[in-house]
Scaffold this motif. Structure first.
Motif: not given
Ligand code: HEM
Length: 380
Positions: A309-324
């Motif tokens: 959680f200290e690095l979440i530029p793509f979000g986290s959990g269910r809504r995380i970016c699908p395109e990492i």
């Protein structure tokens, strides 16, 4: 809607199949730089990154690139659109002041941009429908999976009603726009900030160049196969995303039930905004948080998948970016190619400290002034 996107454009299999597009679009970008380099003219890296990421997205989502004129118009509209998405609408917070957005021009601007984007997307959909009709009339059977782009896939869902609810034209337009807004500006922001920081930190630049050149000394360009062994490159990209998360406030979410979080009561229906920018610079998690130090990622296991959680530029959990994976692949490929055979400097003998670091405002954050740099072919 997210599952439509993920299944039809963003599945792992699809992302792999876009490798060809990523490599195809890196080549003309590099040719452009080589040309500038041979003429001793500086390169506008903003322009180059924006055009390349836009071309990749156009090819995978719309099936082709558009003329320079159309592409430039579309890119300009997208920029306006993302600026408007990030512009504060006072009525969201103080409903009785909602009328302000009518007089300060925000609504008028939004209407104009929406109309022009709508016209462009109408054209895209009509073109795909005509192509499909011609295909059917020519008795050529159904289009093969590899011939279909994202819009073809959406129109097929609409025709065959395979998602259990009617997919309206307006939803198709929204999904196409989603891909461009989510994918293009974010991806090019990373490249822009990464190159800016590399130009400000010659030692980091040198270390990155050494790695890239050692891994692929013999080849004329870097391919995606080479990237696995470039650990410092991955650290540079992580450090860029830590300091400059392209969507600093992630996307607003609304709590669906009452929650107690770290002593705070968040009642159902509260709009929650997560400040990934502040999290990435929190001195409680990071040593020298304001400094660009990619080495910090060399011997730790922090990744970008929303588990740390200290690095979440793509979000986290269910809504995380699908395109990492997709976006990291473009970033790594372009950045590695940029430093593979080229040495970079600032034009007119400018020094690192002269670089203007002012940021834009909007949903995605870019460097306000264009990043202009000079490329010289290295002599090894
Ligand atoms: C560096 C590049 C990117 C960054 C930093 C980024 C970041 C994000 C973030 C923060 C979210 C919201 C997560 C949340 O709500 O917690 C998101 C969602 C999303 N991203 Fe990305 N993204 C990037 C690239 C892309 C690309 C290239 C695509 C597609 C081609 C893409 C497609 C999406 C989609 C479709 C969603 C919406 C997911 C949903 O509906 O919940 N993103 N992204």
């Amino acid at each position: 809607m997210k599952s439509i996107l993920v299944l039809n454009l963003l599945s792992n299999k699809r992302v792999q199949s876009y490798r060809g597009v990523r490599e195809e679009e890196t080549a003309p970008a590099m040719e452009k730089i080589e040309k500038c380099s041979s003429l001793c003219s500086p390169v506008n890296l903003n322009e180059l990154f924006s055009a390349t990421t836009n071309n990749v997205t156009c090819k995978i989502a719309l099936g082709r690139k558009y003329s320079t004129e159309d592409t430039n118009k579309f890119r300009k509209l997208l920029t306006e659109f993302t600026k408007l998405l990030g512009a504060p609408d006072v009525g969201d917070y103080l409903p009785w002041l909602a009328w302000l957005s009518h007089v300060n021009g925000l609504h008028g601007k939004a209407k104009k941009v929406a109309k022009e984007l709508d016209e462009f997307l109408d054209g895209v959909i009509t073109e795909h429908m005509n192509r499909h009709e011609k295909h059917v009339n020519d008795h050529a059977g159904t289009q093969g999976e590899d011939q279909k782009d994202f819009v073809d896939a959406l129109l097929e869902i609409q025709r065959e009603n395979t998602v259990g609810f009617p997919l309206e034209k307006i939803s198709i337009k929204a999904l196409i726009l989603d891909i461009f807004v989510a994918g293009t500006h974010t991806t090019y922001a990373v490249l822009q900030w990464a190159m800016t920081e590399l130009l400000r930190h010659p030692k980091v630049m040198k270390k990155l160049k050494n790695e890239v050149r050692n891994v692929s000394a013999e080849n004329s360009s870097i391919s995606e196969d080479d990237l696995d062994n470039m650990h410092y490159l991955k650290a540079v990209i992580k450090e860029t995303l830590r300091l400059y998360p392209p969507i600093p406030l992630l996307l607003p979410t609304i709590s669906t039930k009452d929650v107690k979080l770290k002593g705070y009561d968040i009642i159902k229906g509260t709009r929650v905004i997560i400040n990934a920018w502040a999290i990435g610079r929190d001195p409680a998690s990071w040593e020298n948080p304001e400094e660009f130090l990619p080495d910090r990622f060399l011997d730790n296991s922090i990744d970008l998948k929303g588990q740390h959680f200290e690095l979440i530029p793509f979000g986290s959990g269910r809504r995380i970016c699908p395109e990492i994976l997709f976006t990291i692949a473009i970033n790594e490929l372009l950045l590695a190619n940029l430093v593979h055979k080229l040495d970079w400097s600032l034009p007119g003998g400018a020094k690192e400290k002269d670089l203007d670091m002012t940021e834009t405002v909007g949903l995605t954050i870019h460097k306000k002034s264009p990043l202009i740099a000079v490329a010289n072919r290295c002599s090894f």
